[in-house]
Scaffold this motif. Sequence first.
Motif, PDB file in Angstrom:
ATOM      1  N   HIS A   1      34.178  31.699  44.166  1.00  9.99           N
ATOM      2  CA  HIS A   1      34.387  32.952  43.444  1.00  9.99           C
ATOM      3  C   HIS A   1      35.747  33.532  43.825  1.00  9.99           C
ATOM      4  CE1 HIS A   1      30.210  33.104  42.035  1.00  9.99           C
ATOM      5  NE2 HIS A   1      29.871  32.718  43.246  1.00  9.99           N
ATOM      6  N   TYR A   2      36.432  34.085  42.832  1.00  9.24           N
ATOM      7  CA  TYR A   2      37.719  34.737  43.045  1.00  9.24           C
ATOM      8  C   TYR A   2      37.450  36.215  43.346  1.00  9.24           C
ATOM      9  CZ  TYR A   2      42.824  34.758  42.335  1.00  9.24           C
ATOM     10  OH  TYR A   2      44.190  34.810  42.514  1.00  9.24           O
ATOM     11  N   PRO A   3      37.780  36.718  44.548  1.00  8.97           N
ATOM     12  CA  PRO A   3      37.560  38.142  44.834  1.00  8.97           C
ATOM     13  C   PRO A   3      38.222  39.037  43.787  1.00  8.97           C
ATOM     14  CG  PRO A   3      38.153  36.964  46.835  1.00  8.97           C
ATOM     15  CD  PRO A   3      38.354  36.007  45.695  1.00  8.97           C
ATOM     16  N   ARG A   4      37.469  40.014  43.308  1.00  9.20           N
ATOM     17  CA  ARG A   4      37.951  40.833  42.196  1.00  9.20           C
ATOM     18  C   ARG A   4      39.263  41.538  42.536  1.00  9.20           C
ATOM     19  NH1 ARG A   4      36.032  41.903  36.801  1.00  9.20           N
ATOM     20  NH2 ARG A   4      37.588  43.348  36.010  1.00  9.20           N
ATOM     21  N   THR A   5      39.381  42.077  43.743  1.00 12.62           N
ATOM     22  CA  THR A   5      40.599  42.795  44.115  1.00 12.62           C
ATOM     23  C   THR A   5      41.809  41.864  44.111  1.00 12.62           C
ATOM     24  OG1 THR A   5      39.328  44.345  45.463  1.00 12.62           O
ATOM     25  CG2 THR A   5      41.679  44.221  45.874  1.00 12.62           C
ATOM     26  N   LEU A   6      41.658  40.684  44.696  1.00 12.03           N
ATOM     27  CA  LEU A   6      42.759  39.726  44.701  1.00 12.03           C
ATOM     28  C   LEU A   6      43.102  39.282  43.284  1.00 12.03           C
ATOM     29  CD1 LEU A   6      41.800  37.466  47.748  1.00 12.03           C
ATOM     30  CD2 LEU A   6      43.628  39.164  47.631  1.00 12.03           C
ATOM     31  N   TYR A   7      42.091  39.146  42.441  1.00 12.89           N
ATOM     32  CA  TYR A   7      42.332  38.749  41.049  1.00 12.89           C
ATOM     33  C   TYR A   7      43.156  39.813  40.326  1.00 12.89           C
ATOM     34  CZ  TYR A   7      41.314  36.823  36.422  1.00 12.89           C
ATOM     35  OH  TYR A   7      41.424  36.280  35.159  1.00 12.89           O
ATOM     36  N   GLU A   8      42.813  41.060  40.516  1.00 15.45           N
ATOM     37  CA  GLU A   8      43.554  42.136  39.852  1.00 15.45           C
ATOM     38  C   GLU A   8      44.977  42.235  40.386  1.00 15.45           C
ATOM     39  OE1 GLU A   8      41.173  45.578  40.418  1.00 15.45           O
ATOM     40  OE2 GLU A   8      39.699  45.017  38.879  1.00 15.45           O
ATOM     41  N   TRP A   9      45.154  42.032  41.691  1.00 19.05           N
ATOM     42  CA  TRP A   9      46.508  42.092  42.256  1.00 19.05           C
ATOM     43  C   TRP A   9      47.385  40.967  41.716  1.00 19.05           C
ATOM     44  CZ3 TRP A   9      44.997  43.108  48.086  1.00 19.05           C
ATOM     45  CH2 TRP A   9      44.593  44.447  48.198  1.00 19.05           C
ATOM     46  N   ASN A  10      46.870  39.739  41.724  1.00 19.01           N
ATOM     47  CA  ASN A  10      47.670  38.623  41.223  1.00 19.01           C
ATOM     48  C   ASN A  10      47.882  38.722  39.720  1.00 19.01           C
ATOM     49  OD1 ASN A  10      48.384  37.192  43.509  1.00 19.01           O
ATOM     50  ND2 ASN A  10      46.494  36.010  43.567  1.00 19.01           N
ATOM     51  N   THR A  11      46.904  39.258  38.998  1.00 19.20           N
ATOM     52  CA  THR A  11      47.102  39.492  37.568  1.00 19.20           C
ATOM     53  C   THR A  11      48.221  40.501  37.338  1.00 19.20           C
ATOM     54  OG1 THR A  11      44.791  38.983  37.039  1.00 19.20           O
ATOM     55  CG2 THR A  11      45.998  40.352  35.464  1.00 19.20           C
ATOM     56  N   GLY A  12      48.259  41.554  38.146  1.00 20.34           N
ATOM     57  CA  GLY A  12      49.318  42.544  38.021  1.00 20.34           C
ATOM     58  C   GLY A  12      50.689  41.969  38.318  1.00 20.34           C
TER      59      GLY A  12
END
Length: 236
Positions: free
Chosen positions: A95-106
């Motif tokens: 699973h991709y941690p949601r916070t890390l996903y949002e940071w890398n998406t940003g």
Amino acid sequence: MPEGQTPPPPPTPPTEPPPPPPPPGYEPPRAAPAPAPSGRYPIDYEVEYATQRNRLTTFFRIILAIPWAIVGAVYEVLAAVFALAAWVALVITGHYPRTLYEWNTGILRYHGRFGGFLYLATDAWPPFGWAEDPHHPQRVPVAPPAASQSRLKAFFRLILAVPLFVVVYALGYILQGASIGSWLVIVFRGYQPSWLQNTIVAAWRWHIRAAGYLLLLTDIYPPVGDEAPALAAATA
């Protein structure tokens, strides 16, 4: 009841009292972002085409882009750290941690808008933040994280990405050639031909998708065109 006399009206049902007002500071729950539609790649790049362009900012585009390049270098270091942490989480848990996903998406969104500005896809100044702005002429929509991702594909991501480096290297020449051609036409004529704009957008979109794949935001290989395999089948 005597004949000729109208019956009395039915009794009025009791009215329910109005609901109490919400407490101070209450905010209604926000709807979850819609997932990418099946059959579309979960990472995209969109830009509004403008025929008439600014000759002055185009002429000095590389110099004007220096502040964004400095901020982007800092973001690249953060993205490497976040991607490494996400890699560990994916290999262990899937699973991709949601916070890390949002940071890398940003960070991916920031570089997408910065690159579009640098390569003359638009004259609009890119923001220094990484939040999505629906009013900006450049947009980098990214689907929400998948429920689960392949641990094996995450573990061997750098090896799987080797063909991407070859394609990105080749597309880099096309992107630079189209940008130089746009620079010459805009500086001397004040407009940008649509075919040069489409070439820049297509090449830069593929760069963004390849970067998203390297950042582990998706397990789906970047497609050659706009269409991709159905997300459910591609992530099975």
